[in-house]
Scaffold this active site. Structure first.
Site, PDB file in Angstrom:
ATOM      1  N   ILE A 326       0.827  -1.199   0.000  1.00  8.19           N
ATOM      2  CA  ILE A 326       0.000   0.000   0.000  1.00  8.19           C
ATOM      3  C   ILE A 326       0.860   1.248   0.000  1.00  8.19           C
ATOM      4  O   ILE A 326       2.007   1.227   0.435  1.00  8.19           O
ATOM      5  CB  ILE A 326      -1.000   0.004   1.180  1.00  8.19           C
ATOM      6  N   GLU A 327       0.302   2.340  -0.508  1.00  3.63           N
ATOM      7  CA  GLU A 327       1.104   3.520  -0.812  1.00  3.63           C
ATOM      8  C   GLU A 327       1.723   4.175   0.418  1.00  3.63           C
ATOM      9  O   GLU A 327       2.769   4.808   0.323  1.00  3.63           O
ATOM     10  CB  GLU A 327       0.283   4.544  -1.600  1.00  3.63           C
ATOM     11  N   GLN A 328       1.099   4.011   1.579  1.00  6.29           N
ATOM     12  CA  GLN A 328       1.680   4.592   2.784  1.00  6.29           C
ATOM     13  C   GLN A 328       2.954   3.863   3.201  1.00  6.29           C
ATOM     14  O   GLN A 328       3.718   4.391   4.012  1.00  6.29           O
ATOM     15  CB  GLN A 328       0.658   4.566   3.924  1.00  6.29           C
ATOM     16  N   GLY A 329       3.174   2.653   2.674  1.00  7.15           N
ATOM     17  CA  GLY A 329       4.462   1.996   2.869  1.00  7.15           C
ATOM     18  C   GLY A 329       4.432   0.562   3.343  1.00  7.15           C
ATOM     19  O   GLY A 329       5.454  -0.129   3.270  1.00  7.15           O
ATOM     20  N   SER A 353       7.264   6.036   1.935  1.00  6.81           N
ATOM     21  CA  SER A 353       6.326   6.206   0.822  1.00  6.81           C
ATOM     22  C   SER A 353       6.996   6.598  -0.494  1.00  6.81           C
ATOM     23  O   SER A 353       6.610   6.099  -1.553  1.00  6.81           O
ATOM     24  CB  SER A 353       5.267   7.248   1.189  1.00  6.81           C
TER      25      SER A 353
END
Length: 528
Positions: A326-329, A353
């Site tokens: 996921i983009e938050q990491g 990120s």
């Protein structure tokens, strides 16, 4: 000597006309106390005035963490570039930032999150800007608005250029005068650790962009400890990059979440502690999306129906066969839902990120599962704008970065808005038709370009409760029909455009509609 100052002192460091970069993803990692102090200072003194803010993912929400809304005051905020904005239900009063956008009181831009991080990296290295193909033929492209959200955003921030015989988008780097970041712990020298955070986000990149250009870095933390007591491998932002530290003991870990050690990877939850979705039309769609996956895939998911797919795999005994990114990491584990979306429990790793977006922009992963608001005759998708209800959509976030080169994309959503649907043991029935078509001639805003996807050979599938469609060179092809759905009445006549039919139209499996697990087994696939 300690670098600790108060939030009010930190607000006093923001000069008129400053460019301020803020690290946050909605409520996750939001330095809300410092942002509130800036808004309060403006209310008292009328300063700082005419600032520009950069929010690579988002800052704040409608559920307890105001974020950018602290700054949404005419005269204070002149321009803002955000990956996304606070959003909420249509019944709620729009956030203050949306009211300013609608009134043209701020020049507002929706810039893909990965590109905004890239702009920070280029500013940190004192390079001129970003050359990218991310966003071509979408609202990011100057031919389709160039990221501008309103008439006040008249100054172009992106140009189409030719380089080495190819077409690119060029974003000039923007140098921040101030970076406001967040962590859990700072020592007296300003070294920052993130042991209670759900993600690192882009704090290091934002701090570098400010520091390397003579700017100021302010870190909000829960606590300060003695110098020399933090393990060097735990420090994510070194003290040489941090000027000032503001202590906020009550800062929330994420929206409506004071602290959950499973989010920060300090404990692992039993798989039995995760809920699985109740039977619904949305669950039927999520189940069919899950059938697109294969053992060993690395898969990104977005907000909406697709966020439930990891729970489908849990219910089917297939957890661990797919690695969620996921983009938050977060990498691996179980992505969380609702107010904790953007976090994961039991993650294998948490990446910063900006590096996660590098992974996405180049298509290094196997598939992405995303939602849609509208689909048009070219297969283009809108997720970022509904003019009738602008504050219900947050903007694109990392959507454009993720879809730019993704090898396989599965979009999911209801075929038509507002329909009354009935689930049966062996299918679905439309009891009352909806009033808003989602399969349209032309999307209101191009968040994903079907034309570009065809040119790049991307594998694109659209899953709805009524049918499954594929993107082919001449448009949308219906490949599967739900049992109980009449092809002409419920599908073809409810689209604003002609839909093509596969030579052999399959029936969606009846097991999708039953309460019991559907017996999903993920086999091997052709993936990297």
């Amino acid at each position: 000597m300690s670098k600790e100052i108060t939030a009010q002192q930190a607000a006093g460091l923001i000069r008129d006309g400053a460019v301020v970069s803020v690290s946050s993803s909605s409520g996750l990692g939001c330095p809300d106390l410092v942002l509130a102090a800036i808004g309060e200072r403006f209310a008292r003194e009328g300063h700082p005035r005419a600032i520009t803010t950069l929010h690579p993912i988002a800052a704040g929400d409608m559920y307890g963490i105001k974020g950018i809304d602290h700054l949404a005051r005419p005269g204070l905020l002149k321009r803002t570039l955000c990956g996304s904005y606070p959003s909420g239900p249509s019944s709620a009063e729009p956030p203050l930032i949306w009211q300013m956008i609608g009134a043209n009181e701020v020049a507002a831009y929706n810039v893909p999150s990965g590109i905004l991080f890239d702009m920070h990296r280029e500013a940190a290295a004192k390079r001129p800007g970003v050359l990218t193909k991310v966003g071509l033929d979408t609202f990011v492209d100057p031919r389709h608005g160039g990221c501008a959200m309103n008439a006040a955003a008249a100054e172009p921030i992106v140009r189409r250029v030719e380089f080495d015989g190819e077409e690119w988008l060029y974003f000039r780097a923007i140098v921040p005068d101030v970076a406001i970041i967040r962590a859990t712990t700072a020592d007296e020298r300003g070294n920052l650790t993130y042991e209670h955070e759900g993600a690192y986000l882009g704090a290091l990149d934002q701090a570098l962009a400010a520091r390397n250009n003579g700017g100021v870095v302010i870190a909000q933390v829960k606590r300060i400890v003695q110098s020399g007591t933090l393990k060097p491998q735990d420090v994510r932002v070194p003290g040489v990059l941090v000027d000032h530290v503001v202590v906020a003991p009550e800062q929330l870990q994420t929206t409506q979440t004071p602290y959950d050690p499973a989010i920060s990877g300090e404990i692992f939850r039993p798989l039995s502690s995760f809920s699985t979705p109740a039977m619904s039309v949305q669950k039927v769609i999520a189940r069919r999306v899950a059938m697109e996956l294969a053992d060993g895939m690395a898969v990104n998911i977005g907000f909406g129906i697709s966020a439930n797919v990891p729970r489908i795999l849990l219910e089917e005994g297939q957890h661990g066969k797919v690695t969620w990114v996921i983009e938050q990491g977060a990498v691996g584990g179980v992505p969380l839902l609702d107010f904790k979306f953007g976090c994961a429990s039991n993650a294998e790793a948490i990446m910063p990120s900006p590096q996660q977006f590098t992974y996405f922009q180049a298509g290094g992963f196997d598939a992405t599962l995303l939602s849609f608001l509208q689909i048009d005759r070219d297969g283009s998708v809108n997720v970022s704008r509904l003019s009738a209800r602008p504050h219900v959509t947050a903007g694109a976030g990392g959507f454009v970065d993720i879809t730019a080169r993704a090898r396989k994309i599965v979009f999911s959503g209801l075929f038509k808005a507002g329909a009354k649907l009935a689930l049966m043991e062996d299918g679905i029935r439309v009891e009352q038709e909806g009033k808003v078509n989602k399969i349209v001639d032309k999307v209101e805003q191009i968040s994903f370009s079907g034309r570009r996807a065809v040119a790049q050979g991307q594998d694109v599938t659209y899953v709805t409760e009524r049918c499954v469609m594929k993107l082919v060179p001449d448009g949308l092809l219906v490949t599967e029909l739900a049992p109980g759905i009449d092809l002409q009445r419920d599908v073809l006549s409810q689209a604003d455009i002609p839909l093509r039919l596969a030579d052999t139209l399959k029936t969606m499996p009846a097991a999708l509609y039953r309460e019991a697990p559907m017996g999903l087994r993920l086999g091997g696939g052709d993936h990297g």
